[in-house]
Design a protein around this motif. Sequence first.
Motif, PDB file in Angstrom:
ATOM      1  N   ASP A  75     -22.763 -16.007  44.255  1.00 49.19           N
ATOM      2  CA  ASP A  75     -23.354 -17.169  43.611  1.00 49.19           C
ATOM      3  C   ASP A  75     -22.291 -17.995  42.901  1.00 49.19           C
ATOM      4  N   LYS A  76     -22.173 -19.195  43.321  1.00 47.63           N
ATOM      5  CA  LYS A  76     -21.113 -20.037  42.757  1.00 47.63           C
ATOM      6  C   LYS A  76     -21.359 -20.348  41.288  1.00 47.63           C
ATOM      7  N   LEU A  77     -22.630 -20.518  40.921  1.00 51.94           N
ATOM      8  CA  LEU A  77     -22.920 -20.873  39.535  1.00 51.94           C
ATOM      9  C   LEU A  77     -22.473 -19.780  38.575  1.00 51.94           C
ATOM     10  N   VAL A  78     -22.834 -18.569  38.950  1.00 53.62           N
ATOM     11  CA  VAL A  78     -22.432 -17.441  38.113  1.00 53.62           C
ATOM     12  C   VAL A  78     -20.920 -17.400  37.992  1.00 53.62           C
ATOM     13  N   LEU A  79     -20.298 -17.582  39.135  1.00 53.21           N
ATOM     14  CA  LEU A  79     -18.849 -17.566  39.141  1.00 53.21           C
ATOM     15  C   LEU A  79     -18.264 -18.609  38.220  1.00 53.21           C
ATOM     16  N   GLN A  80     -18.744 -19.822  38.404  1.00 51.77           N
ATOM     17  CA  GLN A  80     -18.177 -20.927  37.670  1.00 51.77           C
ATOM     18  C   GLN A  80     -18.396 -20.742  36.177  1.00 51.77           C
TER      19      GLN A  80
ATOM     20  N   GLN B  44     -27.828 -16.510  30.734  1.00 57.15           N
ATOM     21  CA  GLN B  44     -29.046 -17.175  31.226  1.00 57.15           C
ATOM     22  C   GLN B  44     -29.944 -17.589  30.069  1.00 57.15           C
ATOM     23  N   TRP B  45     -29.969 -16.719  29.072  1.00 55.44           N
ATOM     24  CA  TRP B  45     -30.750 -17.008  27.861  1.00 55.44           C
ATOM     25  C   TRP B  45     -30.246 -18.305  27.225  1.00 55.44           C
TER      26      TRP B  45
ATOM     27  N   TRP C 130     -32.095 -22.029  26.890  1.00 54.63           N
ATOM     28  CA  TRP C 130     -32.131 -22.736  25.604  1.00 54.63           C
ATOM     29  C   TRP C 130     -31.578 -24.152  25.775  1.00 54.63           C
ATOM     30  N   THR C 131     -30.401 -24.220  26.422  1.00 52.95           N
ATOM     31  CA  THR C 131     -29.746 -25.499  26.638  1.00 52.95           C
ATOM     32  C   THR C 131     -30.617 -26.450  27.449  1.00 52.95           C
TER      33      THR C 131
ATOM     34  N   TYR D 183     -36.917 -19.220  27.828  1.00 49.24           N
ATOM     35  CA  TYR D 183     -36.142 -18.689  26.710  1.00 49.24           C
ATOM     36  C   TYR D 183     -36.854 -17.471  26.123  1.00 49.24           C
ATOM     37  N   ILE D 184     -38.151 -17.587  25.920  1.00 48.08           N
ATOM     38  CA  ILE D 184     -38.929 -16.498  25.320  1.00 48.08           C
ATOM     39  C   ILE D 184     -38.988 -15.277  26.238  1.00 48.08           C
ATOM     40  N   GLN D 185     -38.967 -15.573  27.528  1.00 52.24           N
ATOM     41  CA  GLN D 185     -38.982 -14.480  28.519  1.00 52.24           C
ATOM     42  C   GLN D 185     -37.850 -13.475  28.321  1.00 52.24           C
ATOM     43  N   PHE D 186     -36.744 -13.938  27.742  1.00 54.39           N
ATOM     44  CA  PHE D 186     -35.597 -13.046  27.605  1.00 54.39           C
ATOM     45  C   PHE D 186     -35.763 -12.055  26.462  1.00 54.39           C
TER      46      PHE D 186
END
Lengths: 319, 441
Positions: A148-153, A214-215, A219-220, A227-230
Amino acid sequence: MIPALPSMADSKLSEIEKQISAGQYYKAISGLDKLLAKDPHNPNYQFNRALALSGSGQIDKAIKQYQALIKAYPDLPESYNNLAVIYLQQGKKELARTTLEKALQAHQGYAQVYKNLQQLNSARARDAYARALQIPAKKQARGLQSADKLVLQQAAVASVRPAPVVTKSTNSVVKSGMRYQAKNQPADRKNRDTEKQQDKQTSGYQEASQVLNQWARAWTSKDAEQYIQFYSKDYSPPEISRGVWEQQRRERIRKPRWIRVKLRNIKLHSNRSGNLIIRLEQEYAADNYRDVTQKEFIMSKLSGEWRIVKERGLGYLRQ
Amino acid sequence: MKIGIWSKGLFVITLVLSVSVVINASSSQNVQETQSKTFITTGQSLSRQNLQNLFDQFENRLQQNRLDHEASLLKAMLYFNTGSEQQALKEIDTLTQRAPDFHLAHLVRGDILFSRYGRVSDIGESPLMQEFGKEGIEKLHLLRAEAEARLKAMIEIELGNRVPGQLLGLGESIETAILVEKKYNRLFVYSRTAEHEPPRLIRDYYVSTGKKRGNKQIRGDLKTPEGVYFVTSWIPDEKLPAKYGVGAFPVNYPNELDRKLGKTGDGIWLHGTDPGYYSRPPLDSEGCVVLPNIDLSGLKNDIVPGKTPIIITEQADWLDRNDWHQQRKEIMYTLEKWRKDWESMDVNRYLSHYATDFWSGRHTLQTWAARKRYLARSKTYQRVRLSDIALFTYPARDQKQPVVVARFRQQYQSNNYNGDISKRVYLRKEGDDWRIMYEGG
């Protein structure tokens, strides 16, 4: 290893970083161009410029920037890592893989690279098995996603904070039970179990810090429900009821026009019950308020997912 | 820290040796360690010398035939099992490019790649397999069986100077003989050498045989028959359904003896492989012997329909050369005595060579004897010449006593009749003597 980065009271750089995370890439690029005119060899400027270039879709230029950075600072694994991400986006799997291997050469203690290499190899192994059995893998979609590029970046961005403190922090995440290092130890059969535990721990650390990222992202992006799911179901906020807390969080997340959250200096420890204790610096900024606080989270793996079971502030670092 | 090694299962090796193992995920890291390793498996042991011999053997095979995909596969597996992951990957990458339909090669490639970050304790024993469902596991087991058959043949068949007792001579006109050893899913190609000398092994191939183990008895039992057979014809690709691959050589099952024993069924062929597959699982046919297309094509020019013998056996008798000569001598002596006694005009001496349960077409020993006695009355002389004698020992499964099939040219001359025919004779050992149990043209 990592060259001593010029210590800088770099309000300008952190301004630029904010621009990058806000998606204001062109603004960031022109800012960086000015900074680079004065200090052309600064790796942080170059790195952020590469980030901004790739963010703005100027992929070829971003590649060139990363390549220049690698040439000047061959020991920084992040440049290889992000370059590999771009290669992968372009479908150049093999090039991505060799680039990641170079990153490992540059710095052995960079977990992200190791993980990415694993993912690439895993995808290759999966492809080979699929050909052997002439059956498409059931999880093939997920397999592709795993690179996953997003995670990487994201990880790359987090890993190159300019302040030396933060560089250390990356390492502290990384070193705490690195699989790679475990693999590198001399073969001692007795170590096997510890090693397995370490492996487990490392992946736990990685998963948990990913969940926290991810949390922060939820939020961002002002997604209160996510957010609450976390938070775990039995998360009970100090002094108020869960219901009131949820209400409060929804309001506070929806109210500002924009929110930026950055986590840094993440330190993880696991306690005896298998929970993780995480301390970090949280930089919060919104149109109406900003602060930097020290925070402590306790996270627990509940039905396969890391969730926040406790959160508390340890004081303001800046307000 | 070993990666790149199957720690259990197929390699029938207990091997202790010093190896340098590259333990890193990265090719360039080359963190090496030297340590003593035990490859835990079952069975026979392989010394370091054996290991080197195996590598040499694969190298030789590949030099002779660059497209010997099995040699390439086994070489890669051996590299992998001895910790040389990089070399293993290089070999298997080349192989999968050359033979993209070789599914077992892809499986091994998957293992090598997976081993870079996980443990693969047996062929295809990786957590990724779960993603392929039940069907995937079934296919995995078939591929593993193929790997097992190929490895077993590689490790257990050590011929040295030994020769198959099944081929006691190819005469003068048979250039090539085929021997199939079902136990090892192996087909051996032998070539004629000097007269009175054992044939020479040219090549051996992996083959698939009947789904069920055992000797074929009846139609539809999915077993591959055991016996001395001859290729009867060639059916080209165009005249066949695709699943037979590049073509088929039917064999003469059921032969004289099979029919006598009441065996049924037909359509036992030596044929190729479905397009899209390099090879098939070891026990996969309805009784046929199945070769990869590339191997069948390679063999095609050596097989002469009506001539080429194909001896199918569970396990061959591997003899040292002295024993081979001894066995051959016994049969040749018997044939010569039979010929002389025939020429002698003494019908009783001639008939003493026949077994009590002898048959030939509709003849029993009684009718045969009566006819021979009748014919003898009109003879003033007879000359019998045997030449081009080929001898094949029957697989010892149905028979309590050894049986040999002799095929030769028989030139007969007498005062009132001349003949020149190709003859097939089945001889059975009874006590110390060989007796003719079947005779046919």
